[in-house]
Motif scaffolding. Structure first.
Motif: not given
Length: 370
Positions: A355, A303, A317, A36, A33, A313-314, A308-310
């Motif tokens: 994010a 990015k 993380c 980024s 994860t 994904q956020v 952008s993070l979905t």
């Protein structure tokens, strides 16, 4: 994994709590994860080459550089980001040697991977790059105390680690204190007394961090840090990163109202992080006096694969970084439900507000040992 208080800074007598990232290689693991973070590390590669080329000064002028070049990565976790960072450092140092015409006396590289004793070093060692160009060693212990011999390091790196405090400020856990943080898990929307307790804890931690590094890094050596922080001059509640932590509190409160989590457990839980501003960091460097800040640069929001993070994904993380902490405090049985709620709330506020918020940032700090 255990969340534990350990005497890991022998010389300072400092207690430091351990906050391990999620180990393994599953969908919620830090290894899977933290993409980024890797993008940011890769983005800084050229900046690192420039700073090493211009600022590293450990005997080159006398044509007697060290035969063994020692590198430490503090808060290494379990990879793979630490391996990318180390490779970038070695390439930058080798380029420096080539530029100075010292190709015939390139050093051997010794890399020390540091994290708390509860870090999954077994996974770290199993995933070491097979064709690495360095000798690897693990060094357990809190970086808020001494963990290396005096003047033994030529280069110190750390990325996305120093925002973790050594411990939750004691005052926010004390029911008799005006800083008791009842009903919240973070300080961003709390009373001034709570904010001050976090600030004071952070200031003490940074004092300990620089004191230890000043003793461990050779004169002319470098320390390059990538720091998760906030913009100068804003209130903590304005930070997108802080809003992400506040959402955890909102989800837990929902679970208190539902009866899944006890109110007492909720009131005794606080997230032990502090996102400092570049100005706060620079002031900490000046107070220590052993390092010169050669560069403090705010990094752009980079990015992953241009996107952008979905919300998922956020959420993954955050789960990889806070999941173990939450499990140890509340029990494993609430974790899935908590992050299902978290995902829904992130979708409602939109993931980019957490994010990629303008007031939440990463910055690069290049410090040279005086």
């Amino acid at each position: 994994m255990r969340l534990e208080r350990k005497m890991e800074a022998k010389e300072s007598g400092k207690l430091s709590e351990a906050y391990p990232m999620k180990s393994g290689d599953g969908p919620y693991s830090y290894a899977k994860t933290s993409v980024s973070q890797k993008v940011v590390i890769d983005f800084t590669k050229q900046l690192m080459n420039k700073e090493v080329g211009e600022k590293l000064d450990i005997g080159f002028s006398s044509s007697s550089p060290p035969e063994v070049f020692s590198i430490a990565d503090l808060g290494c976790s379990v990879g793979p980001n630490t391996f990318s960072a180390v490779e970038n450092i070695i390439e930058a140092v080798e380029l420096k040697f080539e530029t100075l015409g010292l190709t015939s006396i390139k050093p051997e590289f010794q890399v020390f991977f540091n994290d708390h004793t509860s870090n999954d070093f077994n996974m770290l060692f199993k995933s070491l790059p097979p064709n690495r160009r360095y000798y690897a060693a693990g060094v357990p212990g809190s970086f808020y105390g001494r963990i290396f011999p005096e003047a033994s390091l030529h280069f110190v790196h750390s990325s996305f680690a120093v925002h973790w405090l050594s411990q939750v400020p004691e005052e926010v856990m004390d029911k008799s204190s005006p800083a008791w943080n009842k009903g919240r898990v973070y300080f961003s929307n709390s009373r001034d007394e709570v904010i001050k307790a976090y600030k004071d804890q952070h200031q003490n931690d940074m004092e300990a961090f620089f004191k230890a590094r000043a003793e461990e890094v050779v004169c002319g050596g470098l320390m390059i840090l990538i720091i998760l922080g906030i913009a100068d001059g804003i209130h903590p509640s304005e930070s997108g990163g802080h809003r992400g932590f506040d959402l955890i509190g909102s989800c837990l409160m929902d679970m208190v109202e539902k009866g899944t989590v006890s109110e007492e457990k909720f009131d005794s839980f606080n997230i032990p992080t502090y996102l400092m501003s570049p100005h706060e960091f620079e002031e900490a460097v000046k107070r220590n006096g052993s390092f010169t800040a050669e560069r403090i640069q705010v990094l752009p929001h980079v990015k992953v694969n241009g996107a952008s993070l979905t919300a998922q994904q956020v959420t993954n993380c955050v789960r990889s970084t806070l999941g173990e902490l939450i499990k140890q405090h509340f029990g494993e049985e609430i974790v899935d439900e908590l992050f299902d709620l978290y995902l829904k709330k992130v979708e409602e506020v939109h993931p980019s507000s957490i994010a990629e918020a303008d007031k939440t940032l990463s910055f690069l700090a290049v410090l040279k040992r005086n």
